[in-house]
Design a protein around this motif. Structure first.
Motif, PDB file in Angstrom:
ATOM      1  N   MET A   1      39.138  37.586  44.452  1.00 30.67           N
ATOM      2  CA  MET A   1      40.352  37.210  43.731  1.00 30.67           C
ATOM      3  C   MET A   1      41.632  37.693  44.384  1.00 30.67           C
ATOM      4  SD  MET A   1      39.423  35.216  41.535  1.00 30.67           S
ATOM      5  CE  MET A   1      41.042  34.932  40.923  1.00 30.67           C
ATOM      6  N   THR A   2      41.717  38.955  44.721  1.00 29.11           N
ATOM      7  CA  THR A   2      42.934  39.476  45.333  1.00 29.11           C
ATOM      8  C   THR A   2      42.581  40.121  46.661  1.00 29.11           C
ATOM      9  OG1 THR A   2      42.695  41.564  44.139  1.00 29.11           O
ATOM     10  CG2 THR A   2      44.090  39.883  43.130  1.00 29.11           C
TER      11      THR A   2
ATOM     12  N   ARG B   1      35.714  38.121  41.025  1.00 31.79           N
ATOM     13  CA  ARG B   1      35.658  37.523  39.692  1.00 31.79           C
ATOM     14  C   ARG B   1      34.287  36.893  39.475  1.00 31.79           C
ATOM     15  NH1 ARG B   1      40.468  33.927  37.540  1.00 31.79           N
ATOM     16  NH2 ARG B   1      41.168  36.042  37.099  1.00 31.79           N
TER      17      ARG B   1
ATOM     18  N   ASP C   1      36.924  40.142  35.931  1.00 31.59           N
ATOM     19  CA  ASP C   1      37.285  40.671  37.247  1.00 31.59           C
ATOM     20  C   ASP C   1      36.786  42.104  37.368  1.00 31.59           C
ATOM     21  OD1 ASP C   1      38.582  38.285  37.760  1.00 31.59           O
ATOM     22  OD2 ASP C   1      40.555  39.048  37.195  1.00 31.59           O
TER      23      ASP C   1
END
Length: 169
Positions: free
Chosen positions: A94-95, A106, A134
């Motif tokens: 996700m990041t 996630r 998450d």
């Protein structure tokens, strides 16, 4: 003065409930003839298989009906009946960090649900429900991390199924 305010508040509450017709404080809106619920086993038909997923989801869906209604759980012939399958179980980054690695992953679970109401066939549906959780990318999705993810995801999906079927929100 305080008793007059309480009387006024009680009167307003009573009038609002009467004007809304029949209201269930549990949020359940079912035909009075509905006494039983049947929740079939939800097999995992997703590409990625998590061995405990099917059993855990099926129990979570059964639990919400046991805890939020007075319906009896039956194995067959339920007045309302849930069946379906788990169609999605995926993990995506996700990041990103400054080093171009994932900082969070996630987990997303998708469930296809068929709902049949023996007494109100116009409320039957087949619908997909999905939610995610998450978690830190450095964590392995096992043990407590997996349990937490399942708890968060199942709480949302089962409540959405409950709302769509018997609460009709």
């Amino acid at each position: 003065m305080k008793s007059k305010l309480q009387l006024l508040a009680s009167t307003i509450l009573l009038l609002s409930l009467i004007s809304c017709g029949i209201y269930s404080f549990g949020g359940v809106n079912l035909d009075n003839r509905v006494k039983t619920v049947q929740v079939d086993y939800f097999p995992n038909n997703a590409r990625l298989i998590e061995p405990s997923l099917s059993q855990a989801f099926t129990v979570a869906l059964q639990d919400i009906f046991i805890s939020q209604t007075n319906l009896d759980m039956v194995k067959s012939g339920g007045d309302i009946h849930f069946s379906g399958e788990i169609t999605g179980y995926r993990i995506n980054p996700m990041t990103a960090t400054a080093e171009q690695t994932a900082a969070q992953n996630r987990l997303t679970i998708t469930v296809q649900v068929r709902y049949v109401n023996k007494y109100e066939e116009d409320k039957d549906f087949e619908q997909s429900f999905s939610f995610y959780h998450d978690y830190d990318a450095n964590a392995q999705l096992v043990g407590g991390v997996l349990d937490e993810a399942f708890q968060v995801i199942f709480e949302r999906i089962t409540q959405d199924i409950f709302n769509a079927s018997v609460a009709q929100w």
